[in-house]
Design an enzyme around this catalytic site. Structure first.
Site, PDB file in Angstrom:
ATOM      1  N   LYS A   1      -8.408 -25.925 -20.237  1.00 39.23           N
ATOM      2  CA  LYS A   1      -7.977 -26.091 -18.849  1.00 39.23           C
ATOM      3  C   LYS A   1      -6.466 -25.903 -18.721  1.00 39.23           C
ATOM      4  CE  LYS A   1      -8.279 -26.881 -14.455  1.00 39.23           C
ATOM      5  NZ  LYS A   1      -8.776 -28.116 -13.857  1.00 39.23           N
TER       6      LYS A   1
ATOM      7  N   LYS B   1       1.646 -31.697 -11.991  1.00 39.73           N
ATOM      8  CA  LYS B   1       1.143 -32.657 -12.984  1.00 39.73           C
ATOM      9  C   LYS B   1       0.551 -31.938 -14.187  1.00 39.73           C
ATOM     10  CE  LYS B   1      -2.902 -33.954 -12.747  1.00 39.73           C
ATOM     11  NZ  LYS B   1      -4.232 -33.590 -13.369  1.00 39.73           N
TER      12      LYS B   1
END
Length: 292
Positions: free
Chosen positions: A170, A238
């Site tokens: 990811k 983030k």
């Protein structure tokens, strides 16, 4: 199956509803009561703690924001670990640090339970359509056991490796995707600087080798100046924080990602945290204005 779900936001809510429509009974926990409101009047069960939810289910999903959030739900006071038992499975679809995933997996293994890190790609549109792509880390046999649940809202599932591998995949996804958004922003800015119609430039590029989903979607948003959040830029910020921390820890050079990280930092400082990441164009425009 009795299925738990924590994280009923823009992606989690439709995923949970897909599970419910497939005939699985939902067990929910949320920090905010309004998060479970869409499930009022159904057979969904709301629990007081994640631990109680775990004790009542065969498997539970999480899709929440930060590494600390996931670790708190899984291992904190009243967390999953208190209700986990042999055969129970935690499927985390959040984008978090690989090390956090490995710690949670190890703690659950001590109870005879298992964890899969299974972050997803495709955003809220794919979640609504039930067509997210999933990259999975963890035991392959556990994945096969819960695959019927995942099939309720995925179009593609790839087992990448052991726990943490899904999160690594990811991070790679986010790195490529946001770098492409930044490249689109720079292309739009260059077209503007030459006084050339950026929409025609995008049309031309979409017919050639530069064609991509990001140019199609994000380039269109930039041209229309529609910076309302699709995926809030703070979430990509983030994610880049995680992958840059990993790069520093491993001594892995990521020069393009480092430059994109700085652009995301600038976007945060300019108040764009809750705008779509296509607003990286505005960071460039501010810089160009200062140079002129």
């Amino acid at each position: 199956m009795e299925v738990g779900f924590v994280g009923l936001g823009a992606m989690g809510r439709p995923m949970a509803q897909h599970l419910q429509r497939a005939g699985h009974r939902l067990h929910l926990w949320a920090r905010r009561p309004e998060s479970v409101a869409p499930f009022a009047g159904t057979d969904a069960v709301v629990h007081a703690t994640p631990g109680e939810l775990a004790a009542a289910t065969d498997a539970a999903f999480t899709i929440i924001t930060t590494s600390a959030d996931v670790e708190r739900v899984a291992l904190g006071e009243g967390g999953f670990v208190e209700g986990a038992r042999p055969g129970w499975v935690h499927i985390d679809m959040s984008t978090i640090a690989p090390g956090t995933t490995r710690r949670i997996a190890a703690a659950l293994a001590g109870r005879g339970a298992a964890m899969l890190d299974a972050p997803v790609s495709g955003g809220s549109v794919a979640a609504e359509a039930g067509t997210v792509a999933m990259m999975v880390g963890g035991d392959a046999a556990v994945l096969e056991r819960v695959r019927p649940l995942l099939a309720c809202f995925t179009k593609a599932i790839v087992h990448v490796g052991d726990n943490g591998a899904g999160e690594v995949a990811k991070a790679c996804n986010q790195m490529i995707m946001v770098a492409a958004i930044q490249a689109c922003a720079e292309a739009m800015l260059l077209a503007q600087a030459h006084g050339v119609d950026a929409s025609r430039v995008r049309e031309a590029l979409m017919g050639g080798s530069a064609s991509s989903r990001m140019l199609d979607m994000m380039g269109d948003r930039m041209i229309r100046r529609d910076f309302a959040a699709g995926i809030e830029a703070r979430l990509h910020h983030k994610d880049f924080g995680i992958l840059m921390d990993e790069a520093a820890r491993l001594g892995t050079p990521l020069p393009v990602a480092a430059q994109v990280w700085q652009q995301l930092n600038a976007l945060m400082s300019q108040g764009g945290a809750h705008d779509d990441t296509s607003s990286l164009l505005r960071v460039l425009e501010v810089s160009a204005g200062r140079r002129s």
